[in-house]
Design an enzyme around this catalytic site. Structure first.
Site, PDB file in Angstrom:
ATOM      1  N   LYS A   1       0.861  -1.189   0.000  1.00 38.12           N
ATOM      2  CA  LYS A   1       0.000   0.000   0.000  1.00 38.12           C
ATOM      3  C   LYS A   1       0.894   1.235   0.000  1.00 38.12           C
ATOM      4  O   LYS A   1       1.401   1.642   1.038  1.00 38.12           O
ATOM      5  CB  LYS A   1      -0.889  -0.026   1.245  1.00 38.12           C
ATOM      6  CG  LYS A   1      -2.244   0.613   1.118  1.00 38.12           C
ATOM      7  CD  LYS A   1      -2.255   2.103   0.887  1.00 38.12           C
ATOM      8  CE  LYS A   1      -2.089   2.919   2.144  1.00 38.12           C
ATOM      9  NZ  LYS A   1      -2.036   4.376   1.898  1.00 38.12           N
TER      10      LYS A   1
ATOM     11  N   GLU B   1       9.762   2.565  10.632  1.00 39.66           N
ATOM     12  CA  GLU B   1      10.777   3.600  10.384  1.00 39.66           C
ATOM     13  C   GLU B   1      10.019   4.919  10.383  1.00 39.66           C
ATOM     14  O   GLU B   1       9.167   5.146   9.528  1.00 39.66           O
ATOM     15  CB  GLU B   1      11.453   3.332   9.040  1.00 39.66           C
ATOM     16  CG  GLU B   1      12.895   3.784   9.017  1.00 39.66           C
ATOM     17  CD  GLU B   1      13.043   5.255   8.754  1.00 39.66           C
ATOM     18  OE1 GLU B   1      13.225   6.013   9.736  1.00 39.66           O
ATOM     19  OE2 GLU B   1      12.956   5.646   7.595  1.00 39.66           O
TER      20      GLU B   1
ATOM     21  N   CYS C   1      13.655  11.431   5.653  1.00 38.86           N
ATOM     22  CA  CYS C   1      13.822  11.040   7.060  1.00 38.86           C
ATOM     23  C   CYS C   1      15.216  11.411   7.508  1.00 38.86           C
ATOM     24  O   CYS C   1      15.463  11.614   8.683  1.00 38.86           O
ATOM     25  CB  CYS C   1      13.692   9.540   7.233  1.00 38.86           C
ATOM     26  SG  CYS C   1      12.219   8.895   6.518  1.00 38.86           S
TER      27      CYS C   1
ATOM     28  N   GLU D   1       9.976  16.882  14.029  1.00 31.35           N
ATOM     29  CA  GLU D   1      10.309  16.733  12.602  1.00 31.35           C
ATOM     30  C   GLU D   1       9.420  17.663  11.775  1.00 31.35           C
ATOM     31  O   GLU D   1       8.202  17.635  11.893  1.00 31.35           O
ATOM     32  CB  GLU D   1      10.091  15.278  12.171  1.00 31.35           C
ATOM     33  CG  GLU D   1      10.567  15.024  10.757  1.00 31.35           C
ATOM     34  CD  GLU D   1      10.382  13.575  10.318  1.00 31.35           C
ATOM     35  OE1 GLU D   1       9.271  13.037  10.463  1.00 31.35           O
ATOM     36  OE2 GLU D   1      11.358  12.983   9.812  1.00 31.35           O
TER      37      GLU D   1
HETATM   38  C1  UN1 Z   1      14.487   8.484   3.695  1.00 25.27           C
HETATM   39  O1  UN1 Z   1      14.796   9.644   3.884  1.00 25.27           O
HETATM   40  O2  UN1 Z   1      13.364   8.076   3.988  1.00 25.27           O
HETATM   41  O3  UN1 Z   1      20.462   8.430   2.850  1.00 25.27           O
HETATM   42  C2  UN1 Z   1      15.423   7.496   3.071  1.00 25.27           C
HETATM   43  C3  UN1 Z   1      19.487   8.847   2.246  1.00 25.27           C
HETATM   44  C4  UN1 Z   1      18.793   7.918   1.268  1.00 25.27           C
HETATM   45  C5  UN1 Z   1      17.643   7.214   1.915  1.00 25.27           C
HETATM   46  C6  UN1 Z   1      16.696   8.143   2.622  1.00 25.27           C
HETATM   47  N1  UN1 Z   1      19.737   6.978   0.762  1.00 25.27           N
HETATM   48  O4  UN1 Z   1      19.044   9.974   2.401  1.00 25.27           O
END
Ligand code: UN1
Length: 492
Positions: free
Chosen positions: A174, A248, A282, A383
């Site tokens: 999804k 995550e 992230c 965040e």
């Molecule tokens: C994410 O931000 O959800 O190192 C993943 C990084 C990428 C992966 C990010 N290779 O920013």
């Protein structure tokens, strides 16, 4: 007339039972990119049934044979890299060179997981008894529900699907309703690569579709990347119902710049980490923790660099920063500008929606730097997921590390210093799941564990062989060929 897309269930492109679709627009210009199924609980049940039906055969398929399909899928992604990348840009806004990185990360992950088809090492250890053989092998969970975000429309689905598949699970996938095109592209590729019907099923929909997927009792494991709020709800449900869960949930990542750092290098890393993907990673650096000796030079250069960034449509190769993904995200970022202001931080650059040059048609926000930020302010703890970063002054390494660690998240940290002993000390004391020395906070490679401590996750990791630990369970096997009853612990 925009294209209409359908769910992919049991190897067929299937309209949702309700017949309803939602429209999606390009965040850079508001143009419609397609209509996608608004799936309900019935569609979820259909998809899970298809995954359940496909499971016994897929589980029994030797992993090297499962791998052949994945290798073919990786080859196809590579051949179609440019068109896949353009669709990533069109649906969520990141600039083309980053979209190419997103697709490359998906390709890398797919090859890597395929390679595991001929490895997937288990354990063979000596038994404590004679004429007895002991080993541990991996086995799949069953049906995995994969719920993915929009910020990496191809890479994150591959982080989840590929290790899940190589380990022998079937999947109901999804994607975020803000990255549906890439999800459809991925399924087309898997279909063409020869994935048997039902092994991966794709469902478009909103949060309630995801919730129905989590709640289906036949789903043995849920893997979720997204907000901490939703992740914790999923974790609570899975905990109460005995499901495996991998989470995550973002970051509040920092770059520490010490007095002896190469300032130009640090600024370059900071700009890339704070404003790449418009801060919608992230792994974005939303805090710069700067030692007093470096503070003025670093801040000045950071501001100057932020001012030079070109906003625009990500398809234009000259663009540095694309739009935010949607209005909701824009409003969230705007609300944090207000919060920061009220908390007493100063806006050194940016701070508003970008206008002019056609930017009004999209959700563009100026790269923003807050100065005079104190570690406990909300803008330094929560965040934001936009092109906004804070400069927090500190006096020494000890204070820097403590500010770095004292946030609800624990994904990435970075430190710039020329002193190797200090770098090792920091590496040891920093408590995030990923640490960079003399590099920004983004750039995780797919063959190392990816994930974080505290509110970022629940202890599981994606990528690398660590992903296999998330998508499989150990089965210990004892083979007694002594021909008599042997009792462990008791016979000796
Ligand atoms: C994410 O931000 O959800 O190192 C993943 C990084 C990428 C992966 C990010 N290779 O920013």
């Amino acid at each position: 007339m925009a294209n209409t897309y359908e769910n992919y269930i049991g190897g067929r492109w299937t309209p949702p039972r309700s017949g309803k679709h939602f429209q999606r627009e390009n965040p850079a210009n508001g143009e419609t990119i397609g209509a996608f199924p608004d799936s309900g609980p019935d569609d979820v049940a259909d998809a899970v049934s298809a995954a359940a039906q496909a499971y016994p055969r897929w589980r029994a398929t030797p992993a090297p044979q499962r791998a052949e399909i994945l290798f073919r899928a990786a080859e196809m992604m590579l051949a179609r890299k440019e068109e896949l990348s353009r669709e990533v840009t069109v649906e969520m806004g990141k600039v083309l060179k980053e979209a190419r990185g997103d697709v490359q990360e998906a390709i890398d992950m797919t090859y890597y997981a395929a390679g595991e088809g001929r490895r997937m090492f288990g354990q063979v250890v000596p038994s404590e008894l004679p004429d007895k053989f002991t080993m541990a092998v991996r086995q799949p969970h069953g049906i995995v529900g994969a719920i993915t975000p929009w910020n990496f429309p191809l890479a994150i689905p591959c982080w989840k699907l590929m290790p899940a598949l190589i380990a022998g699970n079937t999947v109901v996938f999804k994607p975020s309703p803000y990255s549906p095109l890439s999800a459809a592209n991925l399924l087309r590729i898997l279909e063409e690569a020869g994935l048997p019907p039902g092994v991966v099923n794709l469902l478009f929909g909103e949060d309630d579709t995801g919730a129905a997927l989590v709640r289906d009792p036949r789903v043995a494991m849920v893997s979720f990347t997204g907000s901490m709020e939703v992740g914790r709800e999923i974790a609570a449900y899975c905990g109460a119902n005995g499901k495996r869960v991998h989470l995550e949930m973002g970051g509040k990542n920092a770059i520490i710049v010490l007095g002896d750092a190469d300032i130009d290098l640090a600024v370059e890393g900071a700009v890339w980490s704070a404003f790449g993907t418009s801060g919608q990673r992230c792994t974005a650096a939303s805090r710069m923790i700067v030692q007093e000796g470096a503070l003025d030079a670093f801040t000045e250069k950071l501001i100057a660099s932020a001012e030079t960034l070109r906003l625009g449509d990500g398809l234009d190769e000259a663009t540095d920063v694309g739009p935010l993904v949607n209005r909701l995200q824009l409003e969230k970022v705007q609300s944090y500008i207000e919060i920061g202001r009220k908390e007493g931080a100063a806006i050194a650059v940016g701070g508003a929606r970008a206008a002019g040059d056609g930017l009004d048609k999209g959700y563009f926000f100026q790269p923003t730097v807050f100065t005079g930020v104190r570690p406990q302010m909300r803008i330094a703890q929560e965040e934001i997921f936009g092109p906004v970063t804070d400069v927090i002054p500190v006096s020494d390494l000890e204070e820097a590390v403590s500010v770095n660690n004292d946030v609800p998240y624990g994904l990435v940290s970075s430190i710039y210093t020329r002193d190797v002993s200090v770098a090792f000390k920091a590496m040891e004391q920093i408590t995030t799941g990923i640490v960079y020395i003399n590099a920004g906070t983004i750039g995780a490679e797919i063959h190392l564990p990816f994930g974080g401590t505290r509110g970022t996750g629940n202890g599981h990791r994606e990528a690398g062989t660590a992903a296999l630990d998330s998508y499989s369970e150990w089965k210990s096997v004892y083979i007694d060929y002594s021909g008599r009853l042997q009792k462990a612990q008791i016979d000796r």
